[in-house]
Design a protein around this motif. Sequence first.
Motif, PDB file in Angstrom:
ATOM      1  N   ALA A 114       0.807  -1.221   0.000  1.00  0.00           N
ATOM      2  CA  ALA A 114       0.000   0.000   0.000  1.00  0.00           C
ATOM      3  C   ALA A 114       0.837   1.267   0.000  1.00  0.00           C
ATOM      4  O   ALA A 114       0.308   2.379  -0.088  1.00  0.00           O
ATOM      5  N   GLU A 115       2.145   1.127   0.110  1.00  0.00           N
ATOM      6  CA  GLU A 115       3.005   2.325   0.177  1.00  0.00           C
ATOM      7  C   GLU A 115       3.335   2.823  -1.239  1.00  0.00           C
ATOM      8  O   GLU A 115       2.991   2.202  -2.261  1.00  0.00           O
ATOM      9  N   THR A 116       4.068   3.870  -1.273  1.00  0.00           N
ATOM     10  CA  THR A 116       4.411   4.568  -2.527  1.00  0.00           C
ATOM     11  C   THR A 116       5.454   3.801  -3.318  1.00  0.00           C
ATOM     12  O   THR A 116       6.029   2.810  -2.852  1.00  0.00           O
ATOM     13  N   THR A 117       5.664   4.345  -4.543  1.00  0.00           N
ATOM     14  CA  THR A 117       6.614   3.725  -5.454  1.00  0.00           C
ATOM     15  C   THR A 117       8.027   3.739  -4.879  1.00  0.00           C
ATOM     16  O   THR A 117       8.843   2.843  -5.155  1.00  0.00           O
ATOM     17  N   LEU A 118       8.327   4.744  -4.042  1.00  0.00           N
ATOM     18  CA  LEU A 118       9.661   4.817  -3.448  1.00  0.00           C
ATOM     19  C   LEU A 118       9.978   3.599  -2.573  1.00  0.00           C
ATOM     20  O   LEU A 118      11.139   3.269  -2.340  1.00  0.00           O
ATOM     21  N   LEU A 119       8.881   3.013  -2.116  1.00  0.00           N
ATOM     22  CA  LEU A 119       9.094   1.842  -1.234  1.00  0.00           C
ATOM     23  C   LEU A 119       9.070   0.516  -1.986  1.00  0.00           C
ATOM     24  O   LEU A 119       9.198  -0.541  -1.389  1.00  0.00           O
ATOM     25  N   ARG A 120       8.857   0.557  -3.339  1.00  0.00           N
ATOM     26  CA  ARG A 120       8.748  -0.711  -4.065  1.00  0.00           C
ATOM     27  C   ARG A 120      10.055  -1.521  -4.055  1.00  0.00           C
ATOM     28  O   ARG A 120      10.025  -2.760  -4.026  1.00  0.00           O
ATOM     29  N   SER A 121      11.178  -0.792  -4.105  1.00  0.00           N
ATOM     30  CA  SER A 121      12.461  -1.518  -4.054  1.00  0.00           C
ATOM     31  C   SER A 121      12.604  -2.310  -2.751  1.00  0.00           C
ATOM     32  O   SER A 121      13.055  -3.463  -2.719  1.00  0.00           O
ATOM     33  N   GLN A 122      12.164  -1.647  -1.697  1.00  0.00           N
ATOM     34  CA  GLN A 122      12.215  -2.349  -0.399  1.00  0.00           C
ATOM     35  C   GLN A 122      11.260  -3.533  -0.364  1.00  0.00           C
ATOM     36  O   GLN A 122      11.560  -4.571   0.218  1.00  0.00           O
ATOM     37  N   ILE A 123      10.090  -3.338  -1.060  1.00  0.00           N
ATOM     38  CA  ILE A 123       9.113  -4.438  -1.112  1.00  0.00           C
ATOM     39  C   ILE A 123       9.702  -5.631  -1.871  1.00  0.00           C
ATOM     40  O   ILE A 123       9.540  -6.786  -1.470  1.00  0.00           O
ATOM     41  N   ARG A 124      10.375  -5.303  -3.027  1.00  0.00           N
ATOM     42  CA  ARG A 124      10.973  -6.380  -3.798  1.00  0.00           C
ATOM     43  C   ARG A 124      12.034  -7.135  -2.972  1.00  0.00           C
ATOM     44  O   ARG A 124      12.144  -8.359  -3.024  1.00  0.00           O
ATOM     45  N   LYS A 125      12.781  -6.358  -2.207  1.00  0.00           N
ATOM     46  CA  LYS A 125      13.796  -7.008  -1.339  1.00  0.00           C
ATOM     47  C   LYS A 125      13.141  -7.911  -0.304  1.00  0.00           C
ATOM     48  O   LYS A 125      13.592  -9.021  -0.025  1.00  0.00           O
ATOM     49  N   GLU A 126      12.060  -7.419   0.262  1.00  0.00           N
ATOM     50  CA  GLU A 126      11.347  -8.226   1.241  1.00  0.00           C
ATOM     51  C   GLU A 126      10.782  -9.487   0.606  1.00  0.00           C
ATOM     52  O   GLU A 126      10.751 -10.558   1.212  1.00  0.00           O
ATOM     53  N   GLN A 127      10.299  -9.293  -0.693  1.00  0.00           N
ATOM     54  CA  GLN A 127       9.795 -10.476  -1.373  1.00  0.00           C
ATOM     55  C   GLN A 127      10.904 -11.514  -1.602  1.00  0.00           C
ATOM     56  O   GLN A 127      10.690 -12.723  -1.466  1.00  0.00           O
ATOM     57  N   GLN A 128      12.065 -10.988  -1.965  1.00  0.00           N
ATOM     58  CA  GLN A 128      13.191 -11.911  -2.152  1.00  0.00           C
ATOM     59  C   GLN A 128      13.557 -12.618  -0.832  1.00  0.00           C
ATOM     60  O   GLN A 128      13.826 -13.816  -0.817  1.00  0.00           O
ATOM     61  N   ASP A 129      13.552 -11.802   0.228  1.00  0.00           N
ATOM     62  CA  ASP A 129      13.833 -12.431   1.536  1.00  0.00           C
ATOM     63  C   ASP A 129      12.800 -13.490   1.866  1.00  0.00           C
ATOM     64  O   ASP A 129      13.119 -14.565   2.392  1.00  0.00           O
ATOM     65  N   ARG A 130      11.551 -13.161   1.553  1.00  0.00           N
ATOM     66  CA  ARG A 130      10.493 -14.143   1.840  1.00  0.00           C
ATOM     67  C   ARG A 130      10.694 -15.418   1.024  1.00  0.00           C
ATOM     68  O   ARG A 130      10.511 -16.534   1.525  1.00  0.00           O
ATOM     69  N   ASP A 131      11.053 -15.222  -0.293  1.00  0.00           N
ATOM     70  CA  ASP A 131      11.286 -16.404  -1.120  1.00  0.00           C
ATOM     71  C   ASP A 131      12.440 -17.246  -0.577  1.00  0.00           C
ATOM     72  O   ASP A 131      12.381 -18.492  -0.576  1.00  0.00           O
ATOM     73  N   THR A 132      13.466 -16.542  -0.120  1.00  0.00           N
ATOM     74  CA  THR A 132      14.607 -17.285   0.460  1.00  0.00           C
ATOM     75  C   THR A 132      14.178 -18.068   1.700  1.00  0.00           C
ATOM     76  O   THR A 132      14.523 -19.246   1.883  1.00  0.00           O
ATOM     77  N   LEU A 133      13.417 -17.404   2.561  1.00  0.00           N
ATOM     78  CA  LEU A 133      12.955 -18.094   3.762  1.00  0.00           C
ATOM     79  C   LEU A 133      12.027 -19.254   3.422  1.00  0.00           C
ATOM     80  O   LEU A 133      12.040 -20.305   4.069  1.00  0.00           O
ATOM     81  N   PHE A 134      11.216 -19.041   2.380  1.00  0.00           N
ATOM     82  CA  PHE A 134      10.310 -20.109   1.974  1.00  0.00           C
ATOM     83  C   PHE A 134      11.091 -21.326   1.460  1.00  0.00           C
ATOM     84  O   PHE A 134      10.757 -22.485   1.743  1.00  0.00           O
ATOM     85  N   ALA A 135      12.158 -21.003   0.679  1.00  0.00           N
ATOM     86  CA  ALA A 135      12.993 -22.101   0.189  1.00  0.00           C
ATOM     87  C   ALA A 135      13.657 -22.842   1.361  1.00  0.00           C
ATOM     88  O   ALA A 135      13.732 -24.074   1.377  1.00  0.00           O
ATOM     89  N   GLU A 136      14.133 -22.054   2.322  1.00  0.00           N
ATOM     90  CA  GLU A 136      14.722 -22.691   3.507  1.00  0.00           C
ATOM     91  C   GLU A 136      13.687 -23.523   4.248  1.00  0.00           C
ATOM     92  O   GLU A 136      13.982 -24.620   4.760  1.00  0.00           O
ATOM     93  N   THR A 137      12.446 -22.965   4.304  1.00  0.00           N
ATOM     94  CA  THR A 137      11.385 -23.712   4.976  1.00  0.00           C
ATOM     95  C   THR A 137      11.109 -25.032   4.274  1.00  0.00           C
ATOM     96  O   THR A 137      10.937 -26.086   4.906  1.00  0.00           O
ATOM     97  N   LEU A 138      11.074 -24.953   2.922  1.00  0.00           N
ATOM     98  CA  LEU A 138      10.852 -26.186   2.172  1.00  0.00           C
ATOM     99  C   LEU A 138      11.977 -27.195   2.414  1.00  0.00           C
ATOM    100  O   LEU A 138      11.729 -28.396   2.586  1.00  0.00           O
ATOM    101  N   LYS A 139      13.208 -26.674   2.396  1.00  0.00           N
ATOM    102  CA  LYS A 139      14.346 -27.569   2.624  1.00  0.00           C
ATOM    103  C   LYS A 139      14.296 -28.188   4.016  1.00  0.00           C
ATOM    104  O   LYS A 139      14.507 -29.392   4.210  1.00  0.00           O
ATOM    105  N   LEU A 140      13.994 -27.336   5.020  1.00  0.00           N
ATOM    106  CA  LEU A 140      13.895 -27.861   6.381  1.00  0.00           C
ATOM    107  C   LEU A 140      12.746 -28.839   6.519  1.00  0.00           C
ATOM    108  O   LEU A 140      12.816 -29.824   7.253  1.00  0.00           O
ATOM    109  N   THR A 141      11.639 -28.541   5.780  1.00  0.00           N
ATOM    110  CA  THR A 141      10.509 -29.475   5.823  1.00  0.00           C
ATOM    111  C   THR A 141      10.900 -30.825   5.240  1.00  0.00           C
ATOM    112  O   THR A 141      10.553 -31.881   5.776  1.00  0.00           O
ATOM    113  N   ASP A 142      11.635 -30.764   4.105  1.00  0.00           N
ATOM    114  CA  ASP A 142      12.114 -32.018   3.515  1.00  0.00           C
ATOM    115  C   ASP A 142      13.044 -32.763   4.479  1.00  0.00           C
ATOM    116  O   ASP A 142      12.950 -33.992   4.635  1.00  0.00           O
ATOM    117  N   ASP A 143      13.958 -31.992   5.113  1.00  0.00           N
ATOM    118  CA  ASP A 143      14.861 -32.626   6.086  1.00  0.00           C
ATOM    119  C   ASP A 143      14.076 -33.240   7.236  1.00  0.00           C
ATOM    120  O   ASP A 143      14.389 -34.339   7.708  1.00  0.00           O
TER     121      ASP A 143
END
Length: 278
Positions: free
Chosen positions: A126-155
């Motif tokens: 919901a924030e401005t365009t200036l914050l989209r870069s930060q949003i993309r970074k957060e999305q990347q962090d989320r994807d990384t955590l999700f991948a780790e979650t999947l890996k840990l789930t598999d383990d």
Amino acid sequence: MNLLGKSFSVLILLLSVVFMVLALAVNASHRNWRDMVLADDGLKAQIEAYERTNDQLREARARTQADLDREKAARRTALAALQTQLDQLESQLRESESTVQQLQAKNTELAQLDRSRAEELEKLTAETTLLRSQIRKEQQDRDTLFAETLKLTDDMNELRGIVQLQQDRNDQLLTQVTRYKEVVDAAGLNINDPLDGAPPERNGSVLVINRPRKLVEVSIGYDDGLREGHFLEVTRGGRYVTRLRVRETEPDRSVAEILNDYSEGTIQEGDRVDTTIE
């Protein structure tokens, strides 16, 4: 010759007769002790026979003790191996359970973190365009955590499979142990009995003697490890008396046959009875 001289003459004659009789008696009772000792059935031959018998008994006792020591060592080795295997399985099971608990705790933390990041992501949308870069970074962090979650789930799933395999193996071992116990109980065996069939070291006393039938009743029985066919040694005051063979057993007493071939004395009530003689 006067009366005194005649008296001395008669006395000398009587003493001569007495000495002659003593000499004849001594000569008649004389024995050749050397011949008695060295004869075929003399004292020397009897002593040698007793020494040979004693040596044979010592050798038999040494062989019996060696067999017993080997059997004890084999039983201790087998029990130690089984105990070591059981300890290893228990240790592996504890380690697997600890690892699963750690992974579950970490997965919970990651799940909470993922939900927190998702909430932040919704806010950033919901924030401005200036914050989209930060949003993309957060999305990347989320994807990384999700991948780790999947890996840990598999383990975690893999570890659950390992735990399940260990549990199945443990159940199989418990089933086998239960089955072995049922077979042993059905066969009337005792796991404390020696593997070579020899009776355990027990001692008792002679209770009743039936001399016409050559039978005795002793104060140790089936509960003490005696079985039909076992041999018992009878002593009195530390002196060997005879050997018995068990014919019938009851929980607290047995009936045994007197083996005359091993008898070195007459068995009596109250004599000590041992399964082995050290």
